[in-house]
Design a protein around this motif. Structure first.
Motif, mmCIF file in Angstrom:
data_model
loop_
_atom_site.group_PDB
_atom_site.id
_atom_site.type_symbol
_atom_site.label_atom_id
_atom_site.label_comp_id
_atom_site.label_asym_id
_atom_site.label_seq_id
_atom_site.Cartn_x
_atom_site.Cartn_y
_atom_site.Cartn_z
ATOM 1 N N ASN A 169 0.810 -1.212 0.000
ATOM 2 C CA ASN A 169 0.000 0.000 0.000
ATOM 3 C C ASN A 169 0.850 1.271 0.000
ATOM 4 O O ASN A 169 0.452 2.282 0.552
ATOM 5 C CB ASN A 169 -0.953 -0.021 1.211
ATOM 6 C CG ASN A 169 -2.209 0.790 0.962
ATOM 7 O OD1 ASN A 169 -2.542 1.054 -0.207
ATOM 8 N ND2 ASN A 169 -2.889 1.199 2.027
ATOM 9 N N HIS A 187 4.420 7.671 -2.905
ATOM 10 C CA HIS A 187 3.766 7.727 -1.592
ATOM 11 C C HIS A 187 4.745 8.310 -0.570
ATOM 12 O O HIS A 187 5.895 7.883 -0.494
ATOM 13 C CB HIS A 187 3.340 6.321 -1.144
ATOM 14 C CG HIS A 187 2.421 6.308 0.049
ATOM 15 N ND1 HIS A 187 2.866 6.638 1.302
ATOM 16 C CD2 HIS A 187 1.092 6.035 0.160
ATOM 17 C CE1 HIS A 187 1.838 6.558 2.160
ATOM 18 N NE2 HIS A 187 0.745 6.191 1.474
ATOM 19 N N PHE A 230 0.385 -0.160 5.550
ATOM 20 C CA PHE A 230 -0.066 -1.555 5.363
ATOM 21 C C PHE A 230 -0.903 -2.063 6.524
ATOM 22 O O PHE A 230 -1.315 -3.227 6.532
ATOM 23 C CB PHE A 230 1.126 -2.486 5.099
ATOM 24 C CG PHE A 230 2.385 -2.078 5.827
ATOM 25 C CD1 PHE A 230 3.261 -1.154 5.260
ATOM 26 C CD2 PHE A 230 2.683 -2.593 7.081
ATOM 27 C CE1 PHE A 230 4.418 -0.757 5.923
ATOM 28 C CE2 PHE A 230 3.839 -2.200 7.751
ATOM 29 C CZ PHE A 230 4.712 -1.264 7.158
ATOM 30 N N ASN A 238 -4.156 -3.948 6.593
ATOM 31 C CA ASN A 238 -5.005 -3.069 5.800
ATOM 32 C C ASN A 238 -5.743 -3.894 4.733
ATOM 33 O O ASN A 238 -5.125 -4.683 4.028
ATOM 34 C CB ASN A 238 -4.108 -2.008 5.139
ATOM 35 C CG ASN A 238 -4.913 -0.887 4.507
ATOM 36 O OD1 ASN A 238 -5.856 -1.146 3.758
ATOM 37 N ND2 ASN A 238 -4.530 0.342 4.810
ATOM 38 N N HIS A 285 -6.683 -3.261 1.961
ATOM 39 C CA HIS A 285 -6.101 -3.054 0.639
ATOM 40 C C HIS A 285 -4.968 -4.048 0.364
ATOM 41 O O HIS A 285 -4.779 -4.504 -0.761
ATOM 42 C CB HIS A 285 -5.582 -1.619 0.546
ATOM 43 C CG HIS A 285 -5.436 -1.168 -0.857
ATOM 44 N ND1 HIS A 285 -6.521 -0.924 -1.671
ATOM 45 C CD2 HIS A 285 -4.332 -0.956 -1.608
ATOM 46 C CE1 HIS A 285 -6.081 -0.566 -2.872
ATOM 47 N NE2 HIS A 285 -4.755 -0.579 -2.858
ATOM 48 N N VAL A 286 -4.197 -4.376 1.418
ATOM 49 C CA VAL A 286 -3.105 -5.353 1.269
ATOM 50 C C VAL A 286 -3.695 -6.731 0.960
ATOM 51 O O VAL A 286 -3.193 -7.461 0.092
ATOM 52 C CB VAL A 286 -2.226 -5.384 2.539
ATOM 53 C CG1 VAL A 286 -1.214 -6.516 2.475
ATOM 54 C CG2 VAL A 286 -1.522 -4.044 2.740
#
Ligand code: DAH
Length: 337
Positions: free
Chosen positions: A144, A149, A250, A287, A289-290
């Protein structure tokens, strides 16, 4: 005609001069061998007149016996001498101080690393490994942290190419294992990591232990329980532990875990910057998303993750104030563990 006396004299002088069995053997050949001095004398025997032959023969034989006897007695003297020399050379002086071997020992980092692994293995965690030369995808992207970033800035990276680097943390092992295995998962990933950083508390290479647990019902209290147990085993059962809100791309929510300062027992000192607490690791709930990046359904699975620096834990455990001591190979330092 045989000059028995002068031959005898020469022989006596020569035999007294022999210092070894090899020299004595040479002398034996010189006098008694097939082509030796005495043998050649005997060869002249048939050419002599009959009445001389007997006397001559007798003289030669006497001389021969004399030489043989002398050689035999010299031989026993030399053998005895040889033996004495050998015994003297082989003698062991039991009053000499002994030679002692210096034993090597485990490096403090390996020692603590092994203790950390032991604690997690007894809690049912497996041990996984990943490459130290890592792809951008595993080190950042899948955790992530897309390109640009800002969190990438926290980890000064040794790049090899734009997409290949020395891993800056052990977190990429989370992704590599999740790509290969299905939940439930419970493992740690110890190993070397690299950051372009060097001072009293940073070295360009150091060690981390990553942890990951994924199942259908893993909660933040599981994370707290596992990490508190870990801290109480590595430090002491009385060590206070606190979870402080933090941020990692993450994990969500994320926390930094502190222990009560072991130097001032929480009263506040220079080492804990008067706070009474020392930060020892980062952690959080994986997370969603991970999970999506590795194809796990975030509606089905939850998990926690954590990451710690082994050098830091070792420094706190043994009150070491300069991380560089670990890598200078000074035996006066290393022998204390
Ligand atoms: N990878 C982080 C670092 O090197 C440490 C870390 C923090 C790992 C939180 C984790 C975590 O798995 O959940 O700074």
């Amino acid at each position: 005609m045989l000059d028995s006396d002068s031959l005898k004299k020469t022989f006596i002088a020569e035999i007294n001069a022999t210092a070894s069995l090899a020299e004595l053997q040479q002398l034996r050949v010189k006098y008694l061998g097939k082509k030796g001095l005495l043998t050649s004398q005997l060869k002249s025997l048939p050419t002599l007149p009959a009445e001389e032959r007997r006397l001559f023969g007798k003289a030669v034989n006497e001389l021969k016996e004399f030489i043989e006897a002398e050689i035999a007695s010299r031989e026993s003297v030399l053998i005895e001498e040889d033996r004495r020399k050998r015994l003297a050379a082989e003698a062991i002086d039991v009053t000499l101080p002994g030679k002692y071997t210096l034993f090597g020992r485990e490096h403090p980092i390996n020692k603590v690393l092994r203790e950390i692994i032991d604690v997690f293995v007894t809690m049912g965690f497996g041990v996984e490994e990943g490459p130290e030369v890592e792809l951008d995808y595993y080190n950042f992207e899948a955790l992530n942290m897309p390109k640009d970033h800002p969190a990438r800035d926290m980890q000064d990276t040794f790049y090899i190419t734009e997409d290949v680097m020395l891993r800056t943390h052990t977190s990429p092992v989370q992704i590599r294992v999740m790509e290969k295995k299905k939940p439930p998962l419970r493992f740690i990933a110890p190993g070397k990591v690299y950051r372009c950083d060097a001072d009293i508390s940073h070295t360009p290479m150091f060690h981390q232990v990553e942890g990951l647990m994924v199942d259908t019902d893993v909660s933040f209290s599981d994370l707290k329980g596992v990490l508190e147990t870990f801290i109480h085993r590595i430090f002491s059962p009385e060590t206070p532990v606190r979870f402080r809100p933090s941020f990692f791309p993450f994990t969500e929510p994320s926390a930094e875990v502190d222990i009560g300062c072991i130097f001032c027992k929480g009263r506040g000192c220079q080492i804990c910057k008067t706070s009474g607490w020392l930060e020892i690791l980062g952690a959080g709930m994986v997370n969603p998303h991970v999970f999506e990046m590795v194809g796990y359904d975030p509606e089905v699975y939850t998990g926690f993750a954590f990451g710690m620096g082994v050098e830091r834990i070792t420094m706190l455990k043994y009150s070491i104030d300069d991380i560089r001591l670990f890598y200078e190979n000074d035996l006066r330092f290393l022998r204390q563990f």
